[in-house]
Design an enzyme around this catalytic site. Structure first.
Site: not given
Ligand SMILES: NC(=O)c1ccc[n+]([C@@H]2O[C@H](COP(=O)([O-])OP(=O)(O)OC[C@H]3O[C@@H](n4cnc5c(N)ncnc54)[C@H](O)[C@@H]3O)[C@@H](O)[C@H]2O)c1
Ligand SMILES: [Zn+2]
Length: 443
Positions: A230, A252, A294, A322, A332, A336, A340, A343, A347, A360
């Site tokens: 939980r 989030k 971003e 942020k 949100e 907040r 977007n 975005h 999307h 993305h």
């Molecule tokens: N929670 C939120 O508010 C929020 C906001 C924006 C994005 N997101 C989410 O984040 C995700 C995308 O994140 P991402 O782009 O980091 O993707 P990811 O976690 O898949 O990482 C991208 C790639 O980079 C590699 N990597 C990461 N750090 C590294 C490092 N220091 N050295 C070498 N390789 C490295 C990973 O292994 C992966 O292959 C999406 O699912 C998206 O929905 C969430």
């Molecule tokens: Zn984004």
């Protein structure tokens, strides 16, 4: 209630917490309850009790004692800057420069004593309030930053574990009880991956999940922490630029469903967030560009060229921008939404390409172009920093996706745009204009 605490507080020269909540929300409490419910009021109440103590306040032992376990931040600004700001004012202790400088020196030891965190500027204050620590080399000292002294489960993606996992394990030392791997990329954000993780976890309610990886790892491990027993504490250690400036900030967490991304999740604020910009040195260039989309978005919202800063400062400023918004609007319900920017278009393009067909970051870069054009702004920054190329997707599919977004928001297309006084959300734009700008993004 009704005991007269507000009157008493004001009589004593204090401030009633309800007044602070009303001031922060910009409306009376009755209205907050009616429009947003009691939970929203409690969330505001929790976030609002922030005291700005004067420089001499902590010379009083009673004040020091009252601060107790309260997070106390020392805003440590050099004496020349302070003097510049107060000289010529009518502040009684700022009339004579030599005396002012003496006082400054005398009080420093006391400040160091009461401070939990030292901040250089307002951005540091926000980060401290949000529990975010940004420091070059922070991974090597990870053990010091994970709150409490209980067991830790380290969760990472296999690729990042191979590069930085050993450093994290060494830094956690004897607190490290378990290590787990999630599948790489979006595969981490599936029920199957979490089902396995939940079954493997041995932590009790006092334990902490440390999530080492990009946004996929922090989103999935954060949700795992939100639901396991939980809800237990978690600490993201974001390693990608996307995660350091965006995904790991604001509480989030989510996983995906076949029907769409991020459809199941929770708001679960981390106990601490540890950001080491040095980890970006191993990040491949395409991943960096994903994050820069971003960063440019954040800079446009902040009205500051954050994309020009060196990595450490870029991450610190984006994270604090942020975090401030998320602290003011944790669930949100309003402000907040400005995050977007670009975005809605992004999307739509992602949906039209089929997820995975366009990244993305590339879709956001294009979405920012459209948002800037509709705001009557120059698009050069986006073009120079992100070099967006139009995507080859079906125009009708993209437009339909945009319509679906509209249905989800009471029948009108609402966008985030940049107005004369800053970002605005919920702006209604004529459909023909939106359609025209969407078309320009498609090859
Ligand atoms: N929670 C939120 O508010 C929020 C906001 C924006 C994005 N997101 C989410 O984040 C995700 C995308 O994140 P991402 O782009 O980091 O993707 P990811 O976690 O898949 O990482 C991208 C790639 O980079 C590699 N990597 C990461 N750090 C590294 C490092 N220091 N050295 C070498 N390789 C490295 C990973 O292994 C992966 O292959 C999406 O699912 C998206 O929905 C969430
Ligand atoms: Zn984004």
């Amino acid at each position: 209630m009704g005991a007269g605490k507000s009157t008493a507080a004001r009589e004593l020269g204090g401030t009633d917490a309800d007044d602070l909540v009303e001031a922060a929300a910009g409306k009376p409490i009755a209205e907050i309850f009616r429009e947003e419910g009691e939970a929203a009021f409690r969330a505001l109440e929790e976030q609002t009790i922030v005291l700005a103590l004067g420089g001499g306040a902590v010379t009083s032992p009673a004040v020091r004692e009252a601060l107790g376990d309260t997070l106390t931040i020392w805003l440590d600004v050099d004496v020349d800057t302070c003097w510049e700001r107060v000289k010529g004012s009518d502040r009684p202790l700022a009339q004579d420069e030599a005396a002012f400088r003496r006082l400054y020196e005398e009080r420093r030891a006391l400040y160091a004593d009461v401070a939990d965190v030292i901040a250089r500027d307002v951005h540091d204050v926000v980060l401290a309030a949000a529990g975010i620590h940004v420091e070059h080399g922070a991974l090597q000292r990870l053990g010091e930053f994970v709150p409490g002294d209980t067991s830790v489960a380290l969760v990472s993606d296999p690729h990042v574990a191979g590069i930085h996992g050993m450093d994290a394990q060494l830094a956690l030392g004897s607190r490290l009880a378990e290590t787990h791997e999630l599948p790489p990329g979006e595969e981490a954000k599936t029920l199957a991956a979490l089902d396995r993780l939940w079954q493997e976890l041995r932590l009790d309610r006092s334990g902490t999940i440390v999530a080492l990886g990009g946004g996929c790892t922090t989103d999935a491990a954060g949700f795992a922490a939100a639901a396991y027993l939980r809800g237990i504490a978690w600490t993201p250690v974001p390693t990608s630029l996307v995660a350091q400036v965006d995904a790991a900030i604001g509480g989030k967490t989510a996983i995906d469903l076949p029907q769409g991304k991020n459809l199941v999740g929770a708001f679960h604020w981390p106990a601490r967030t540890v950001i080491d910009p040095a980890l970006l040195e191993t990040l491949p260039e395409p991943q960096r560009l994903e994050g820069m989309a971003e960063v440019v978005k954040t800079g446009l919202l902040a009205g500051d060229a954050l994309w020009e800063l060196p990595d450490g400062e870029l991450v610190r400023r984006c994270a604090s921008f942020k975090a401030a918004i998320c602290l003011r609007d944790p669930l949100e319900r309003g402000e907040r939404a400005i995050l977007n920017l670009g975005h809605t278009f992004a999307h739509a393009l992602e949906a039209a390409a089929g997820y995975g067909g366009v990244t993305h970051g590339r879709a956001v870069a294009l979405g920012l172009l459209a948002a800037l054009r509709l705001s009557g702004r120059d698009t050069r920054v986006v073009e120079e920093v992100l070099r967006p190329r139009p995507v080859a997707v079906d125009r009708e599919r993209a437009w339909e996706a945009m319509q679906r977004d509209k249905k989800a928001r009471d029948g009108e297309l609402r966008l985030v745009l940049l107005g004369a006084d800053g970002p605005e959300h919920g702006v209604v734009v004529p459909e023909a204009d939106v359609r025209r700008e969407l078309d320009r993004l498609i090859a």
